[in-house]
Design a protein around this motif. Structure first.
Motif, PDB file in Angstrom:
ATOM      1  N   GLY A 147       0.795  -1.222   0.000  1.00 55.49           N
ATOM      2  CA  GLY A 147       0.000   0.000   0.000  1.00 55.49           C
ATOM      3  C   GLY A 147       0.828   1.273   0.000  1.00 55.49           C
ATOM      4  N   GLU A 148       2.126   1.151  -0.220  1.00 61.86           N
ATOM      5  CA  GLU A 148       3.027   2.309  -0.257  1.00 61.86           C
ATOM      6  C   GLU A 148       3.143   2.794  -1.703  1.00 61.86           C
ATOM      7  N   HIS A 149       2.084   3.428  -2.172  1.00 63.42           N
ATOM      8  CA  HIS A 149       1.993   3.769  -3.596  1.00 63.42           C
ATOM      9  C   HIS A 149       3.052   4.761  -4.058  1.00 63.42           C
ATOM     10  N   ASP A 150       3.341   5.762  -3.249  1.00 60.86           N
ATOM     11  CA  ASP A 150       4.355   6.740  -3.660  1.00 60.86           C
ATOM     12  C   ASP A 150       5.722   6.086  -3.820  1.00 60.86           C
ATOM     13  N   ARG A 151       6.076   5.232  -2.888  1.00 60.84           N
ATOM     14  CA  ARG A 151       7.371   4.537  -2.980  1.00 60.84           C
ATOM     15  C   ARG A 151       7.376   3.584  -4.171  1.00 60.84           C
ATOM     16  N   ALA A 152       6.273   2.893  -4.388  1.00 65.72           N
ATOM     17  CA  ALA A 152       6.185   1.983  -5.532  1.00 65.72           C
ATOM     18  C   ALA A 152       6.389   2.758  -6.826  1.00 65.72           C
ATOM     19  N   LEU A 153       5.725   3.897  -6.946  1.00 66.41           N
ATOM     20  CA  LEU A 153       5.870   4.718  -8.150  1.00 66.41           C
ATOM     21  C   LEU A 153       7.324   5.130  -8.366  1.00 66.41           C
ATOM     22  N   GLU A 154       8.015   5.505  -7.300  1.00 68.54           N
ATOM     23  CA  GLU A 154       9.424   5.892  -7.421  1.00 68.54           C
ATOM     24  C   GLU A 154      10.239   4.775  -8.069  1.00 68.54           C
ATOM     25  N   TYR A 155      10.032   3.553  -7.594  1.00 73.50           N
ATOM     26  CA  TYR A 155      10.804   2.426  -8.123  1.00 73.50           C
ATOM     27  C   TYR A 155      10.382   2.064  -9.544  1.00 73.50           C
ATOM     28  N   TYR A 156       9.096   2.136  -9.834  1.00 71.14           N
ATOM     29  CA  TYR A 156       8.654   1.869 -11.203  1.00 71.14           C
ATOM     30  C   TYR A 156       9.233   2.904 -12.170  1.00 71.14           C
ATOM     31  N   TYR A 157       9.237   4.172 -11.768  1.00 74.04           N
ATOM     32  CA  TYR A 157       9.816   5.219 -12.620  1.00 74.04           C
ATOM     33  C   TYR A 157      11.302   4.968 -12.854  1.00 74.04           C
ATOM     34  N   GLN A 158      12.012   4.557 -11.804  1.00 75.14           N
ATOM     35  CA  GLN A 158      13.433   4.252 -11.972  1.00 75.14           C
ATOM     36  C   GLN A 158      13.632   3.074 -12.919  1.00 75.14           C
TER      37      GLN A 158
END
Length: 173
Positions: free
Chosen positions: A86-97
């Motif tokens: 449920g840590e969407h912001d952190r998930a997005l960071e890693y997906y963007y990387q």
């Protein structure tokens, strides 16, 4: 003891034996092989729901792995763990990387879209229609990129794009 030595089911043991054989014959340096072992152990831990252990292994793999393509998959899997927690912001960071290192990673584009769609649904439930529409628009953009790369996948996303009028693309399959 490394996770790969603890696996007790036939499939995990078979995968480990095959991976070890591949590692021995693979023309890669020691550092790359060690990174793969951490990645493999991370995947095994992740599959067992041992997310903290998986993250530890993935972070070790990132320290060693130099190949951008391989690093993108490590980052992607870290994103998966954060998303499932449920840590969407952190998930997005890693997906963007992951996308930055490998712009042909449709699963990362899809998962970004899924998060934005989820955030749109939450905004809609909170009667924040403008915010919801902005999230849906972001989801649409990322799904379009995922579909362009993997046209036979993401059928539900293709249908959602069509039914919401966010895409005039034909279904590609």
């Amino acid at each position: 003891m490394p996770r790969t030595q603890r696996n007790d089911n036939f499939i995990d043991k078979s995968f480990t034996v095959m991976a070890d054989i591949i590692l021995k014959i693979l023309p890669a340096n020691k550092k790359a092989k060690e990174a793969f072992v951490y990645y493999r152990d991370g995947m095994s831990a992740q599959a067992d729901g041992e997310y903290a252990e998986a993250l530890d292994n993935y972070y070790e793999a990132l320290k060693l792995e130099e190949d951008p393509y391989d690093r993108s998959y490590v980052l992607y899997n870290i994103g998966l763990i954060h998303a499932s927690n449920g840590e969407h912001d952190r998930a997005l960071e890693y997906y963007y990387q992951a996308i930055e290192l490998n712009p042909r990673h449709p699963s990362a584009f899809n998962n970004i879209a899924v998060i934005y769609h989820y955030l749109g649904e939450k905004a809609k439930e909170a009667d924040k229609s403008e915010e919801a529409e902005a999230f849906y628009d972001k989801a649409a953009e990322y799904w379009k990129q995922a579909i362009q790369q993997a046209p036979n996948n993401y059928i539900e996303a293709q249908n959602w794009l069509k039914t919401t009028g966010r895409s005039q693309m034909d279904v590609f399959f």
